[in-house]
Design a protein around this motif. Sequence first.
Motif, PDB file in Angstrom:
ATOM      1  N   SER A  94       0.812  -1.228   0.000  1.00 56.42           N
ATOM      2  CA  SER A  94       0.000   0.000   0.000  1.00 56.42           C
ATOM      3  C   SER A  94       0.840   1.270   0.000  1.00 56.42           C
ATOM      4  CB  SER A  94      -0.944   0.000   1.207  1.00 56.42           C
ATOM      5  OG  SER A  94      -0.187  -0.053   2.404  1.00 56.42           O
ATOM      6  N   LYS A  95       2.125   1.156   0.350  1.00 55.05           N
ATOM      7  CA  LYS A  95       3.010   2.329   0.351  1.00 55.05           C
ATOM      8  C   LYS A  95       3.815   2.434  -0.929  1.00 55.05           C
ATOM      9  CE  LYS A  95       3.337   2.206   5.334  1.00 55.05           C
ATOM     10  NZ  LYS A  95       3.990   1.494   6.419  1.00 55.05           N
ATOM     11  N   GLY A  96       3.592   1.497  -1.868  1.00 56.85           N
ATOM     12  CA  GLY A  96       4.311   1.529  -3.137  1.00 56.85           C
ATOM     13  C   GLY A  96       5.636   0.801  -3.123  1.00 56.85           C
ATOM     14  N   LYS A  97       5.943   0.099  -2.024  1.00 51.60           N
ATOM     15  CA  LYS A  97       7.191  -0.662  -1.935  1.00 51.60           C
ATOM     16  C   LYS A  97       7.063  -1.948  -2.749  1.00 51.60           C
ATOM     17  CE  LYS A  97      10.118  -3.132   1.308  1.00 51.60           C
ATOM     18  NZ  LYS A  97      10.205  -3.726   2.639  1.00 51.60           N
ATOM     19  N   VAL A  98       8.059  -2.240  -3.576  1.00 49.93           N
ATOM     20  CA  VAL A  98       8.053  -3.452  -4.390  1.00 49.93           C
ATOM     21  C   VAL A  98       8.325  -4.661  -3.494  1.00 49.93           C
ATOM     22  CG1 VAL A  98       9.187  -4.694  -6.268  1.00 49.93           C
ATOM     23  CG2 VAL A  98       8.789  -2.239  -6.473  1.00 49.93           C
ATOM     24  N   LEU A  99       7.407  -5.629  -3.527  1.00 54.73           N
ATOM     25  CA  LEU A  99       7.541  -6.840  -2.726  1.00 54.73           C
ATOM     26  C   LEU A  99       7.999  -8.035  -3.554  1.00 54.73           C
ATOM     27  CD1 LEU A  99       4.240  -6.563  -0.672  1.00 54.73           C
ATOM     28  CD2 LEU A  99       6.524  -5.863   0.019  1.00 54.73           C
ATOM     29  N   ALA A 100       7.604  -8.060  -4.813  1.00 55.24           N
ATOM     30  CA  ALA A 100       7.941  -9.194  -5.670  1.00 55.24           C
ATOM     31  C   ALA A 100       7.858  -8.782  -7.134  1.00 55.24           C
ATOM     32  CB  ALA A 100       6.981 -10.352  -5.411  1.00 55.24           C
ATOM     33  N   ALA A 137       5.058 -14.816   2.657  1.00 57.87           N
ATOM     34  CA  ALA A 137       5.760 -13.850   3.510  1.00 57.87           C
ATOM     35  C   ALA A 137       4.999 -12.538   3.724  1.00 57.87           C
ATOM     36  CB  ALA A 137       7.132 -13.546   2.905  1.00 57.87           C
ATOM     37  N   VAL A 138       3.786 -12.419   3.182  1.00 56.42           N
ATOM     38  CA  VAL A 138       3.055 -11.158   3.332  1.00 56.42           C
ATOM     39  C   VAL A 138       1.872 -11.312   4.284  1.00 56.42           C
ATOM     40  CG1 VAL A 138       3.736 -10.300   1.060  1.00 56.42           C
ATOM     41  CG2 VAL A 138       1.547 -11.474   1.323  1.00 56.42           C
ATOM     42  N   ASN A 139       1.476 -10.193   4.864  1.00 59.20           N
ATOM     43  CA  ASN A 139       0.339 -10.168   5.776  1.00 59.20           C
ATOM     44  C   ASN A 139      -0.950  -9.931   5.006  1.00 59.20           C
ATOM     45  OD1 ASN A 139       1.973 -10.413   8.114  1.00 59.20           O
ATOM     46  ND2 ASN A 139       2.479  -8.241   7.979  1.00 59.20           N
ATOM     47  N   ASN A 140      -2.070 -10.098   5.697  1.00 60.41           N
ATOM     48  CA  ASN A 140      -3.360  -9.769   5.094  1.00 60.41           C
ATOM     49  C   ASN A 140      -3.355  -8.298   4.707  1.00 60.41           C
ATOM     50  OD1 ASN A 140      -4.218 -12.352   5.590  1.00 60.41           O
ATOM     51  ND2 ASN A 140      -5.488 -11.832   7.333  1.00 60.41           N
ATOM     52  N   GLY A 141      -4.020  -7.979   3.627  1.00 62.37           N
ATOM     53  CA  GLY A 141      -4.089  -6.588   3.188  1.00 62.37           C
ATOM     54  C   GLY A 141      -4.355  -6.526   1.698  1.00 62.37           C
ATOM     55  N   THR A 142      -4.337  -5.310   1.173  1.00 58.58           N
ATOM     56  CA  THR A 142      -4.557  -5.094  -0.247  1.00 58.58           C
ATOM     57  C   THR A 142      -3.243  -4.691  -0.901  1.00 58.58           C
ATOM     58  OG1 THR A 142      -6.827  -4.429   0.171  1.00 58.58           O
ATOM     59  CG2 THR A 142      -5.901  -3.806  -1.950  1.00 58.58           C
ATOM     60  N   TYR A 143      -2.921  -5.354  -1.977  1.00 58.49           N
ATOM     61  CA  TYR A 143      -1.679  -5.129  -2.715  1.00 58.49           C
ATOM     62  C   TYR A 143      -2.019  -4.753  -4.152  1.00 58.49           C
ATOM     63  CZ  TYR A 143       0.232  -7.355   1.396  1.00 58.49           C
ATOM     64  OH  TYR A 143       0.551  -7.640   2.704  1.00 58.49           O
ATOM     65  N   THR A 144      -1.042  -4.170  -4.847  1.00 53.78           N
ATOM     66  CA  THR A 144      -1.253  -3.753  -6.229  1.00 53.78           C
ATOM     67  C   THR A 144      -0.334  -4.545  -7.145  1.00 53.78           C
ATOM     68  OG1 THR A 144      -1.816  -1.519  -5.507  1.00 53.78           O
ATOM     69  CG2 THR A 144      -1.237  -1.789  -7.819  1.00 53.78           C
ATOM     70  N   ALA A 145      -0.922  -5.137  -8.182  1.00 54.76           N
ATOM     71  CA  ALA A 145      -0.146  -5.793  -9.233  1.00 54.76           C
ATOM     72  C   ALA A 145      -0.054  -4.814 -10.397  1.00 54.76           C
ATOM     73  CB  ALA A 145      -0.829  -7.081  -9.673  1.00 54.76           C
ATOM     74  N   GLU A 146       1.160  -4.493 -10.808  1.00 59.45           N
ATOM     75  CA  GLU A 146       1.380  -3.586 -11.937  1.00 59.45           C
ATOM     76  C   GLU A 146       2.019  -4.375 -13.067  1.00 59.45           C
ATOM     77  OE1 GLU A 146       3.685  -0.178 -10.806  1.00 59.45           O
ATOM     78  OE2 GLU A 146       2.183   0.498  -9.370  1.00 59.45           O
ATOM     79  N   ASN A 187      -6.316 -12.402   2.226  1.00 60.24           N
ATOM     80  CA  ASN A 187      -7.002 -12.654   3.488  1.00 60.24           C
ATOM     81  C   ASN A 187      -6.777 -14.114   3.840  1.00 60.24           C
ATOM     82  OD1 ASN A 187      -8.554 -12.576   5.753  1.00 60.24           O
ATOM     83  ND2 ASN A 187     -10.501 -12.323   4.693  1.00 60.24           N
ATOM     84  N   LYS A 188      -5.681 -14.364   4.561  1.00 58.97           N
ATOM     85  CA  LYS A 188      -5.363 -15.732   4.951  1.00 58.97           C
ATOM     86  C   LYS A 188      -6.210 -16.105   6.161  1.00 58.97           C
ATOM     87  CE  LYS A 188      -0.587 -14.918   3.632  1.00 58.97           C
ATOM     88  NZ  LYS A 188       0.774 -14.795   4.141  1.00 58.97           N
ATOM     89  N   ASP A 189      -6.729 -17.297   6.144  1.00 62.62           N
ATOM     90  CA  ASP A 189      -7.515 -17.783   7.276  1.00 62.62           C
ATOM     91  C   ASP A 189      -6.533 -18.261   8.343  1.00 62.62           C
ATOM     92  OD1 ASP A 189      -9.241 -18.870   9.055  1.00 62.62           O
ATOM     93  OD2 ASP A 189     -10.074 -20.384   7.707  1.00 62.62           O
ATOM     94  N   ALA A 190      -6.427 -17.470   9.422  1.00 64.40           N
ATOM     95  CA  ALA A 190      -5.470 -17.800  10.479  1.00 64.40           C
ATOM     96  C   ALA A 190      -6.131 -18.480  11.668  1.00 64.40           C
ATOM     97  CB  ALA A 190      -4.755 -16.535  10.936  1.00 64.40           C
TER      98      ALA A 190
END
Length: 86
Positions: free
Chosen positions: A21-27, A48-57, A77-80
């Motif tokens: 969400s901050k624009g940091k490249v994760l993969a 390795a990522v937490n629940n949340g919304t990510y952007t695929a570009e 949204n991983k079922d924990a």
Amino acid sequence: GVGIIYSLKEEAVVSLTIKDSKGKVLATPVHDQTLKKGSHSATWNTKAVNNGTYTAEMSAMDRSGNEGSTTMKIKINKDASAPDIT
């Protein structure tokens, strides 16, 4: 993981980047790959990522240097919760 399916109308050099969400490249599941016209798929390992919304570009450049790009949101949204034992 998350599967991403996309289609190209012509051969192109393709990159797919996942950002938080901050624009940091994760993969970067696809990095400057020359792909033929048609349907393709890529997988993003979300272990390795937490629940949340990510952007695929995604960007694609054809032989003439014309570039197209698109973005899409991916909600993780991983079922924990622990399994119920009765």
